[in-house]
Motif scaffolding. Structure first.
Motif, PDB file in Angstrom:
ATOM      1  N   MET A 188       0.836  -1.193   0.000  1.00 64.85           N
ATOM      2  CA  MET A 188       0.000   0.000   0.000  1.00 64.85           C
ATOM      3  C   MET A 188       0.876   1.250   0.000  1.00 64.85           C
ATOM      4  O   MET A 188       1.945   1.276   0.605  1.00 64.85           O
ATOM      5  CB  MET A 188      -0.901   0.026   1.236  1.00 64.85           C
ATOM      6  CG  MET A 188      -1.932  -1.079   1.296  1.00 64.85           C
ATOM      7  SD  MET A 188      -3.241  -0.883   0.081  1.00 64.85           S
ATOM      8  CE  MET A 188      -4.122   0.527   0.722  1.00 64.85           C
ATOM      9  N   ARG A 189       0.412   2.269  -0.697  1.00 62.10           N
ATOM     10  CA  ARG A 189       1.099   3.555  -0.651  1.00 62.10           C
ATOM     11  C   ARG A 189       0.067   4.634  -0.349  1.00 62.10           C
ATOM     12  O   ARG A 189      -1.098   4.540  -0.727  1.00 62.10           O
ATOM     13  CB  ARG A 189       1.818   3.844  -1.969  1.00 62.10           C
ATOM     14  CG  ARG A 189       0.950   3.763  -3.203  1.00 62.10           C
ATOM     15  CD  ARG A 189       1.718   4.062  -4.470  1.00 62.10           C
ATOM     16  NE  ARG A 189       0.913   3.777  -5.649  1.00 62.10           N
ATOM     17  CZ  ARG A 189       0.963   4.474  -6.763  1.00 62.10           C
ATOM     18  NH1 ARG A 189       1.777   5.515  -6.856  1.00 62.10           N
ATOM     19  NH2 ARG A 189       0.215   4.156  -7.796  1.00 62.10           N
ATOM     20  N   GLU A 190       0.528   5.644   0.352  1.00 63.75           N
ATOM     21  CA  GLU A 190      -0.329   6.753   0.766  1.00 63.75           C
ATOM     22  C   GLU A 190      -0.117   7.922  -0.176  1.00 63.75           C
ATOM     23  O   GLU A 190       1.012   8.359  -0.402  1.00 63.75           O
ATOM     24  CB  GLU A 190      -0.001   7.142   2.194  1.00 63.75           C
ATOM     25  CG  GLU A 190      -0.916   8.194   2.785  1.00 63.75           C
ATOM     26  CD  GLU A 190      -0.597   8.472   4.235  1.00 63.75           C
ATOM     27  OE1 GLU A 190      -1.105   7.744   5.097  1.00 63.75           O
ATOM     28  OE2 GLU A 190       0.196   9.404   4.479  1.00 63.75           O
ATOM     29  N   LEU A 191      -1.223   8.427  -0.731  1.00 68.50           N
ATOM     30  CA  LEU A 191      -1.155   9.539  -1.668  1.00 68.50           C
ATOM     31  C   LEU A 191      -1.957  10.713  -1.118  1.00 68.50           C
ATOM     32  O   LEU A 191      -3.101  10.548  -0.679  1.00 68.50           O
ATOM     33  CB  LEU A 191      -1.709   9.137  -3.029  1.00 68.50           C
ATOM     34  CG  LEU A 191      -0.980   8.009  -3.777  1.00 68.50           C
ATOM     35  CD1 LEU A 191      -1.713   7.667  -5.069  1.00 68.50           C
ATOM     36  CD2 LEU A 191       0.454   8.407  -4.070  1.00 68.50           C
ATOM     37  N   LEU A 192      -1.367  11.880  -1.163  1.00 67.36           N
ATOM     38  CA  LEU A 192      -2.058  13.106  -0.761  1.00 67.36           C
ATOM     39  C   LEU A 192      -2.670  13.747  -1.991  1.00 67.36           C
ATOM     40  O   LEU A 192      -2.002  13.938  -3.014  1.00 67.36           O
ATOM     41  CB  LEU A 192      -1.077  14.069  -0.098  1.00 67.36           C
ATOM     42  CG  LEU A 192      -1.651  15.441   0.275  1.00 67.36           C
ATOM     43  CD1 LEU A 192      -2.714  15.300   1.364  1.00 67.36           C
ATOM     44  CD2 LEU A 192      -0.539  16.388   0.727  1.00 67.36           C
ATOM     45  N   LEU A 193      -3.946  14.093  -1.889  1.00 69.41           N
ATOM     46  CA  LEU A 193      -4.632  14.803  -2.963  1.00 69.41           C
ATOM     47  C   LEU A 193      -4.516  16.296  -2.666  1.00 69.41           C
ATOM     48  O   LEU A 193      -5.212  16.816  -1.784  1.00 69.41           O
ATOM     49  CB  LEU A 193      -6.098  14.374  -3.035  1.00 69.41           C
ATOM     50  CG  LEU A 193      -6.350  12.860  -3.157  1.00 69.41           C
ATOM     51  CD1 LEU A 193      -7.848  12.576  -3.231  1.00 69.41           C
ATOM     52  CD2 LEU A 193      -5.634  12.276  -4.357  1.00 69.41           C
ATOM     53  N   PRO A 194      -3.662  17.014  -3.360  1.00 64.91           N
ATOM     54  CA  PRO A 194      -3.344  18.392  -2.948  1.00 64.91           C
ATOM     55  C   PRO A 194      -4.517  19.360  -3.062  1.00 64.91           C
ATOM     56  O   PRO A 194      -4.600  20.305  -2.272  1.00 64.91           O
ATOM     57  CB  PRO A 194      -2.192  18.783  -3.895  1.00 64.91           C
ATOM     58  CG  PRO A 194      -2.271  17.833  -5.037  1.00 64.91           C
ATOM     59  CD  PRO A 194      -2.831  16.560  -4.493  1.00 64.91           C
ATOM     60  N   LEU A 195      -5.415  19.156  -4.006  1.00 68.33           N
ATOM     61  CA  LEU A 195      -6.512  20.107  -4.181  1.00 68.33           C
ATOM     62  C   LEU A 195      -7.518  20.028  -3.041  1.00 68.33           C
ATOM     63  O   LEU A 195      -8.095  21.039  -2.637  1.00 68.33           O
ATOM     64  CB  LEU A 195      -7.213  19.869  -5.520  1.00 68.33           C
ATOM     65  CG  LEU A 195      -6.379  20.121  -6.775  1.00 68.33           C
ATOM     66  CD1 LEU A 195      -7.202  19.828  -8.023  1.00 68.33           C
ATOM     67  CD2 LEU A 195      -5.865  21.556  -6.802  1.00 68.33           C
ATOM     68  N   THR A 196      -7.759  18.827  -2.546  1.00 67.88           N
ATOM     69  CA  THR A 196      -8.741  18.626  -1.482  1.00 67.88           C
ATOM     70  C   THR A 196      -8.097  18.371  -0.128  1.00 67.88           C
ATOM     71  O   THR A 196      -8.804  18.278   0.875  1.00 67.88           O
ATOM     72  CB  THR A 196      -9.665  17.445  -1.827  1.00 67.88           C
ATOM     73  OG1 THR A 196      -8.852  16.288  -2.116  1.00 67.88           O
ATOM     74  CG2 THR A 196     -10.522  17.767  -3.035  1.00 67.88           C
ATOM     75  N   ASP A 197      -6.780  18.214  -0.102  1.00 72.74           N
ATOM     76  CA  ASP A 197      -6.037  17.940   1.128  1.00 72.74           C
ATOM     77  C   ASP A 197      -6.527  16.661   1.796  1.00 72.74           C
ATOM     78  O   ASP A 197      -6.533  16.544   3.029  1.00 72.74           O
ATOM     79  CB  ASP A 197      -6.151  19.115   2.101  1.00 72.74           C
ATOM     80  CG  ASP A 197      -5.055  19.082   3.172  1.00 72.74           C
ATOM     81  OD1 ASP A 197      -3.955  18.572   2.876  1.00 72.74           O
ATOM     82  OD2 ASP A 197      -5.312  19.533   4.300  1.00 72.74           O
ATOM     83  N   ALA A 198      -6.955  15.705   0.991  1.00 73.81           N
ATOM     84  CA  ALA A 198      -7.398  14.407   1.491  1.00 73.81           C
ATOM     85  C   ALA A 198      -6.316  13.368   1.215  1.00 73.81           C
ATOM     86  O   ALA A 198      -5.458  13.553   0.348  1.00 73.81           O
ATOM     87  CB  ALA A 198      -8.707  13.994   0.829  1.00 73.81           C
TER      88      ALA A 198
END
Length: 261
Positions: free
Chosen positions: A1-11
């Motif tokens: 598993m890898r963790e990805l940050l969604l920069p536009l929504t900060d999710a």
């Protein structure tokens, strides 16, 4: 598993990825879980599809290993999470596969971000407006759980406990209100509807309606129940490959199984 940050929504989204055969023309599959769930009950389908192409199974914000978002639990918000995530996973439009409430997330993504979705696959889609009360859904889910494979039921129960009742109920409300059938009218991507023949949650008449509303819609019914992608992973994957191949652009058939060495 890898963790990805969604920069536009900060999710934050956690993704399990498998590269597949690695050829440039190979398809990319993105698998989206249902209410209260995670990528784990999609593992069998994930592994089967990975023979054909790259596969990404997601834990959306608030589910599985992904932290709960600070704003919104609407279907539209989750579609925008996916709209931000998909270009991070693939440079080309994907085969977007959603199960149960994930079928709603996938449908809305195909409406709001059509350029990102080559094919749409809805497995055990919800919610039939003739059965959209909390009581009916609970009874149908209870009937289903009693007869699902033990391994699948254990994954479901563990993920429900991890989700917790407050978050489950918060996401249940938009699930019951969302009209998947009506939104499918605005989807351009070819759409395959899959259900287990004995699924008490996503019933035959509802599957027929979903396929009728969709662009180039087709209903595929397989032996199984609501977790048909778990109990009949090989048949589910074969149906997805066959449908996507039939509507693949150009003369090539990248969704064919690789030739035996």
């Amino acid at each position: 598993m890898r963790e990805l940050l969604l920069p536009l929504t900060d999710a934050t989204v956690n993704v399990r990825s498998t590269a597949g055969p690695g050829t440039p023309e190979a398809p990319v599959f993105v698998l989206v879980h249902g209410i209260g769930m995670s990528h784990r009950y999609l593992d069998r389908l994930h592994n089967t599809l990975a023979v054909t192409g790259a596969v990404h199974s997601v834990d959306l914000p608030g589910f599985g290993r992904s932290p709960k978002p600070e704003r919104g639990v609407s279907i539209e918000q989750y579609a925008d999470y996916l709209g931000e995530l998909l270009p991070m996973l693939s440079e080309r439009p994907v085969v977007l596969v959603g199960h149960s409430m994930g079928a709603q997330f996938a449908t809305e993504t195909a409406v709001r971000h059509p350029a990102l979705v080559a094919h749409l696959v809805l497995i055990g889609g919800v919610t039939d407006p003739t059965r959209d009360s909390v009581l009916r859904q609970a009874l149908d889910l209870g009937r289903d759980t009693l007869k699902e494979p033990f391994g699948g039921t254990m994954i479901v129960m563990r993920d429900y406990l991890l989700c917790g009742p407050r978050w489950y109920l918060a996401t249940l409300r938009p699930m019951l209100a969302y009209r998947t059938d009506l939104r499918l009218r605005d989807v351009c991507a070819p759409t395959l509807v899959i259900r287990g023949k004995d699924d008490p949650v996503s019933r035959h008449e509802w599957g027929v309606r979903l396929a009728a509303q969709a662009s180039q819609g087709k209903l595929l019914e397989l032996p199984g129940r609501h977790l048909v992608h778990f109990s009949a992973a090989a048949a589910t994957a074969a149906g997805i490959r066959e449908y996507a191949r039939a509507f693949a652009p150009g003369p090539a058939s990248p969704l064919d199984e690789p030739a035996a060495p």
